[in-house]
Design a protein around this motif. Structure first.
Motif, PDB file in Angstrom:
ATOM      1  N   THR A   1       0.839  -1.193   0.000  1.00  0.00           N
ATOM      2  CA  THR A   1       0.000   0.000   0.000  1.00  0.00           C
ATOM      3  C   THR A   1       0.877   1.246   0.000  1.00  0.00           C
ATOM      4  N   VAL A   2       0.291   2.339  -0.411  1.00  0.00           N
ATOM      5  CA  VAL A   2       0.983   3.622  -0.387  1.00  0.00           C
ATOM      6  C   VAL A   2       0.207   4.590   0.500  1.00  0.00           C
ATOM      7  N   PRO A   3       0.920   5.589   1.041  1.00  0.00           N
ATOM      8  CA  PRO A   3       2.339   5.860   0.861  1.00  0.00           C
ATOM      9  C   PRO A   3       3.214   4.949   1.719  1.00  0.00           C
ATOM     10  N   GLN A   4       4.497   4.880   1.349  1.00  0.00           N
ATOM     11  CA  GLN A   4       5.532   4.291   2.191  1.00  0.00           C
ATOM     12  C   GLN A   4       6.618   5.350   2.343  1.00  0.00           C
ATOM     13  N   ILE A   5       6.963   5.666   3.577  1.00  0.00           N
ATOM     14  CA  ILE A   5       7.794   6.827   3.886  1.00  0.00           C
ATOM     15  C   ILE A   5       9.100   6.401   4.544  1.00  0.00           C
ATOM     16  N   PHE A   6      10.189   7.018   4.082  1.00  0.00           N
ATOM     17  CA  PHE A   6      11.521   6.752   4.626  1.00  0.00           C
ATOM     18  C   PHE A   6      12.201   8.048   5.023  1.00  0.00           C
ATOM     19  N   PHE A   7      12.864   8.039   6.156  1.00  0.00           N
ATOM     20  CA  PHE A   7      13.799   9.092   6.538  1.00  0.00           C
ATOM     21  C   PHE A   7      15.182   8.467   6.422  1.00  0.00           C
ATOM     22  N   ASN A   8      15.928   8.847   5.365  1.00  0.00           N
ATOM     23  CA  ASN A   8      17.142   8.141   4.975  1.00  0.00           C
ATOM     24  C   ASN A   8      16.797   6.670   4.764  1.00  0.00           C
ATOM     25  N   ASN A   9      17.419   5.766   5.518  1.00  0.00           N
ATOM     26  CA  ASN A   9      17.111   4.340   5.346  1.00  0.00           C
ATOM     27  C   ASN A   9      16.146   3.813   6.408  1.00  0.00           C
ATOM     28  N   ILE A  10      15.568   4.712   7.182  1.00  0.00           N
ATOM     29  CA  ILE A  10      14.635   4.317   8.237  1.00  0.00           C
ATOM     30  C   ILE A  10      13.219   4.303   7.682  1.00  0.00           C
ATOM     31  N   HIS A  11      12.602   3.130   7.699  1.00  0.00           N
ATOM     32  CA  HIS A  11      11.252   2.972   7.161  1.00  0.00           C
ATOM     33  C   HIS A  11      10.232   3.352   8.229  1.00  0.00           C
ATOM     34  N   VAL A  12       9.493   4.425   7.992  1.00  0.00           N
ATOM     35  CA  VAL A  12       8.472   4.887   8.928  1.00  0.00           C
ATOM     36  C   VAL A  12       7.190   4.075   8.761  1.00  0.00           C
ATOM     37  N   GLY A  13       6.840   3.768   7.504  1.00  0.00           N
ATOM     38  CA  GLY A  13       5.606   3.037   7.217  1.00  0.00           C
ATOM     39  C   GLY A  13       4.658   3.874   6.385  1.00  0.00           C
ATOM     40  N   GLY A  14       3.347   3.678   6.592  1.00  0.00           N
ATOM     41  CA  GLY A  14       2.337   4.404   5.836  1.00  0.00           C
ATOM     42  C   GLY A  14       1.921   5.692   6.506  1.00  0.00           C
ATOM     43  N   ASN A  15       0.844   6.297   5.989  1.00  0.00           N
ATOM     44  CA  ASN A  15       0.391   7.582   6.517  1.00  0.00           C
ATOM     45  C   ASN A  15      -0.053   7.476   7.969  1.00  0.00           C
ATOM     46  N   ASP A  16      -0.787   6.408   8.306  1.00  0.00           N
ATOM     47  CA  ASP A  16      -1.232   6.239   9.689  1.00  0.00           C
ATOM     48  C   ASP A  16      -0.040   6.160  10.635  1.00  0.00           C
ATOM     49  N   ASP A  17       0.980   5.409  10.235  1.00  0.00           N
ATOM     50  CA  ASP A  17       2.187   5.287  11.065  1.00  0.00           C
ATOM     51  C   ASP A  17       2.857   6.652  11.231  1.00  0.00           C
ATOM     52  N   PHE A  18       2.904   7.405  10.131  1.00  0.00           N
ATOM     53  CA  PHE A  18       3.554   8.717  10.162  1.00  0.00           C
ATOM     54  C   PHE A  18       2.789   9.683  11.051  1.00  0.00           C
ATOM     55  N   GLN A  19       1.464   9.691  10.917  1.00  0.00           N
ATOM     56  CA  GLN A  19       0.647  10.628  11.697  1.00  0.00           C
ATOM     57  C   GLN A  19       0.701  10.316  13.199  1.00  0.00           C
ATOM     58  N   LYS A  20       0.954   9.065  13.546  1.00  0.00           N
ATOM     59  CA  LYS A  20       0.943   8.648  14.955  1.00  0.00           C
ATOM     60  C   LYS A  20       2.289   8.844  15.651  1.00  0.00           C
ATOM     61  N   LEU A  21       3.291   9.294  14.919  1.00  0.00           N
ATOM     62  CA  LEU A  21       4.606   9.499  15.536  1.00  0.00           C
ATOM     63  C   LEU A  21       4.523  10.510  16.680  1.00  0.00           C
ATOM     64  N   THR A  22       5.206  10.200  17.774  1.00  0.00           N
ATOM     65  CA  THR A  22       5.270  11.164  18.879  1.00  0.00           C
ATOM     66  C   THR A  22       6.219  12.290  18.500  1.00  0.00           C
ATOM     67  N   GLU A  23       6.141  13.368  19.231  1.00  0.00           N
ATOM     68  CA  GLU A  23       7.029  14.505  18.967  1.00  0.00           C
ATOM     69  C   GLU A  23       8.484  14.090  19.098  1.00  0.00           C
ATOM     70  N   GLU A  24       8.761  13.246  20.067  1.00  0.00           N
ATOM     71  CA  GLU A  24      10.139  12.784  20.275  1.00  0.00           C
ATOM     72  C   GLU A  24      10.612  11.935  19.092  1.00  0.00           C
ATOM     73  N   GLU A  25       9.753  11.032  18.623  1.00  0.00           N
ATOM     74  CA  GLU A  25      10.117  10.186  17.486  1.00  0.00           C
ATOM     75  C   GLU A  25      10.318  11.008  16.226  1.00  0.00           C
ATOM     76  N   LEU A  26       9.448  11.990  16.006  1.00  0.00           N
ATOM     77  CA  LEU A  26       9.554  12.835  14.823  1.00  0.00           C
ATOM     78  C   LEU A  26      10.822  13.683  14.858  1.00  0.00           C
ATOM     79  N   ASN A  27      11.158  14.213  16.031  1.00  0.00           N
ATOM     80  CA  ASN A  27      12.384  15.017  16.170  1.00  0.00           C
ATOM     81  C   ASN A  27      13.620  14.174  15.889  1.00  0.00           C
ATOM     82  N   LYS A  28      13.585  12.930  16.334  1.00  0.00           N
ATOM     83  CA  LYS A  28      14.723  12.038  16.116  1.00  0.00           C
ATOM     84  C   LYS A  28      14.900  11.754  14.628  1.00  0.00           C
TER      85      LYS A  28
END
Length: 480
Positions: A53-80
Motif C-alpha cells: 500500500t501507499v504511501p511508504q515513507i523513509f527518513f534516509n534508510n529508516i522505514h516509517v511506514g504508511g500515513n497512519d504510522d507517520f501521523q501517529k509518531l510522537t514529537e520525540e520520534e519525529l524530532n529524532k
C-alpha cells in the motif's frame, strides 16, 4: 538537509496527500517517487518494505511506514527522524529513487490530448445539414432524427461523385466507425429502407453523449489510460490537504475538467473489436474508475441506498456506439454477465450487442481494482493490459493485508472480511469456507497469512463481514 526523505506514492491517493501535507507543514523537503509515473519501482518498494500500500515513507534508510504510522509518531520520534536527515547524508542502503524525481506527482495528461481531425467528420456534418434527416412514423411509433440507409448512400454518391457500390461501401465503413447507428440494432449497414440515426442524435443520458467527436479516436487501451490519468490528476489537485474530502464543485469549474470531458467524447466511437481478455480488463477497469469520479462531479455523490442504486445503474458512458453504465461495466463486462447486488436479472440479454464484449469468464480480482473507500491505497491506480494479472493481484494483496479487507481475531477465532467478499461471494467460492480459503491463498506472505492458514487447518473459526463505509468525501460548501 544532508539526508533524504523518500515517499512512494500514487496520483490521487488521499493518504499520500495527507502525508505530504504534514511534511510541508513541518517544512521538510522530500522526494516523491510517484508509482504511476515510475511503475518499475512498485516491486522495489514492496521488496524493501514488505508492504503493498501507499504511501511508504523513509527518513534516509529508516522505514516509517504508511500515513497512519507517520501521523501517529510522537514529537520525540519525529524530532529524532528529522535530526537524522538533517545531519546525516543519504546512506547507501536508502530506498532507491528515479534519476529525475521531485515532490510533484501526477502525469501531464494534457500534453497527450491532441488528436488528428477525422476527415469523415466533415462528410457527416454536411449530411447533418442536408435536410435529409427527419422524424419518421412507422406503425404507431415516431422515430426522431432518422434517415434510411438508401438515402444516406444516395447522399454520399452525390457528395463524393461516385457510383452506388462505392458509396454503399463508404456508408458501411462509417457505420463500423460508429458515426451512425441502426435504430433497431444490427451488425451491418443496409442500403435499403432500414432506419439509421447519427451518433449525436442518438437518445442517451450518457455523460459523454453530447460531446462532439470530430477527431479520430485513440486506440481503446491508450484512451482509457489517458482518461484515468487525467481524472486522477484532477482528483489530486482538488483533494484537501488532509486527504479527507474532494472539492467536486471546483473540479467541475476547472479547465482541466473541460479537457477531460472533451476527451471522453472519443469513447463514443472507440473500437472494441478483437480486444484480448487482458485489454478488456485494463480498459474497463480504467473507464469504470474514471466514470465514478465523473459521475460524482456531474450527478453528485449518492448518499442513500436509492441514490446509490440510481447512480450505479444510470451514470454511464457511450462506448463504441453503445451505452455502458457502471453496473453494466462491473457485472455485465468484468463479471461475465452475472447478477449484481440487488439485481433480479443479468445485465445483458442474449440479444444485447454488448454481450459479445463481456469477458468469457468472470475475474474475481476486479473487485479490488474498482474504486473503493479503503483506508490505504494500492500502489496501482491506472491499469495496463501488459501485466494486468500481476497488477490486479497486487491490488488484491494490498487490500487484503489491511484491516479494511481482512482482520483476524486469533483469540476468539473470528475471521472478519470486507463486505465486498459477501456481496460477491459467488465470485470467490461456492461457500463461506471456500471464500476464506481464496482470501488465504491471495494474501501475500505475512503473519496474517500464517495465522489464517492455521485457523483454516484447525477448522475452528467463525466468519463475520464488516460494515461497508459509504461515507461521502465531498467537500462541504462554505458556511454549512
Amino acid at each position: 538537509m544532508q539526508g533524504r526523505i523518500t515517499i512512494y506514492s500514487t496520483s490521487g491517493c488521499p493518504h499520500c496527500k495527507a502525508a505530504k501535507a504534514k511534511l510541508v507543514d513541518l517544512k521538510l523537503e522530500y522526494v516523491d517517487v510517484n508509482l504511476d509515473d515510475n511503475p518499475d519501482f512498485r516491486s522495489k518498494m514492496i521488496e524493501i518494505t514488505g508492504k503493498r500500500t501507499v504511501p511508504q515513507i523513509f527518513f534516509n534508510n529508516i522505514h516509517v511506514g504508511g500515513n497512519d504510522d507517520f501521523q501517529k509518531l510522537t514529537e520525540e520520534e519525529l524530532n529524532k527522524l528529522t535530526n537524522e536527515v538533517k545531519t546525516n547524508p543519504v546512506p547507501t542502503d536508502a530506498p532507491p529513487i528515479p534519476q529525475s524525481s521531485n515532490s510533484k506527482s501526477g502525469t501531464n495528461a494534457s500534453a497527450s490530448l491532441q488528436s488528428e481531425i477525422d476527415e469523415n467528420a466533415n462528410l457527416i456534418q454536411d449530411f447533418n445539414n442536408s435536410g435529409i434527416i427527419k422524424d419518421q412514423r412507422q406503425m404507431l411509433t415516431v422515430y426522431r432524427n432518422v434517415f434510411s440507409g438508401s438515402d444516406f448512400v444516395s447522399f454520399i454518391m452525390e457528395n463524393k461523385k461516385t457510383d452506388r457500390k462505392q458509396a454503399a461501401e463508404m456508408a458501411a465503413n462509417l457505420y463500423r466507425l460508429h458515426f451512425l447507428s441502426n435504430v433497431h440494432a444490427g451488425d451491418a449497414f443496409n442500403d435499403d429502407s432500414t432506419l439509421y440515426r447519427l451518433l449525436q442524435d442518438e437518445p442517451s443520458n450518457a455523460l459523454n453523449a453530447n460531446v462532439s467527436v470530430d477527431v479520430k479516436p485513440l486506440p481503446a487501451s491508450e484512451l482509457a489510460v489517458l482518461l484515468r490519468k487525467q481524472i486522477l490528476k484532477l482528483y489530486g489537485e482538488f483533494l484537501s490537504s488532509d486527504g479527507k474530502c474532494v472539492d467536486y464543485d471546483g473540479i467541475k469549474e476547472s479547465d482541466l475538467f473541460k479537457e477531460f470531458v472533451n476527451l471522453t467524447g472519443q469513447l463514443q466511437r472507440v473500437n472494441l473489436d478483437n480486444m484480448s481478455r487482458e485489454e478488456k480488463l485494463a480498459f474497463f477497469i480504467n473507464i469504470y474508475n474514471a466514470l465514478v469520479i465523473h459521475g460524482n462531479v456531474e450527478v453528485g455523490f449518492p448518499s442513500s441506498t436509492w441514490q446509490r442504486y440510481k447512480f450505479f445503474n444510470c451514470v454511464s458512458y457511450r462506448i463504441g456506439g453503445l451505452n455502458y453504465s457502471l453496473q453494466d461495466i462491473e457485472n455485465g463486462i468484468l463479471r461475465s454477465n452475472r447478477k449484481g447486488v440487488g439485481m433480479l436479472t443479468k445485465p445483458f440479454s442474449k440479444s444485447d450487442a454488448r454481450l459479445k464484449v463481456a469477458l468469457d469468464k468472470h475475474e474475481p480480482l476486479i473487485h479490488f481494482a474498482l474504486v473503493c473507500g479503503a483506508k490505504s491505497c494500492p500502489p496501482i491506480k491506472t491499469y495496463s493490459s501488459d501485466g494486468i494479472m500481476d497488477q490486479l493481484k497486487c491490488s488484491a494483496e494490498s487490500f487484503l493485508e489491511t484491516e479494511d479487507g481482512c482482520e483476524l481475531d486469533t483469540k476468539k477465532k473470528i475471521v472478519k472480511l470486507s463486505k465486498i467478499l459477501d456481496w460477491y461471494k459467488v465470485d470467490f467460492g461456492e461457500n463461506t469456507g471456500k471464500v476464506v480459503e481464496w482470501v488465504c491463498e491471495c494474501l501475500p506472505k505475512c503473519e496474517k497469512k500464517d495465522q489464517l492458514t492455521k485457523m483454516i487447518g484447525d477448522k475452528n473459526y467463525k466468519v463475520q463481514y464488516m460494515p461497508y463505509d459509504w461515507g461521502a468525501n465531498k467537500k462541504p460548501k462554505s458556511g454549512l
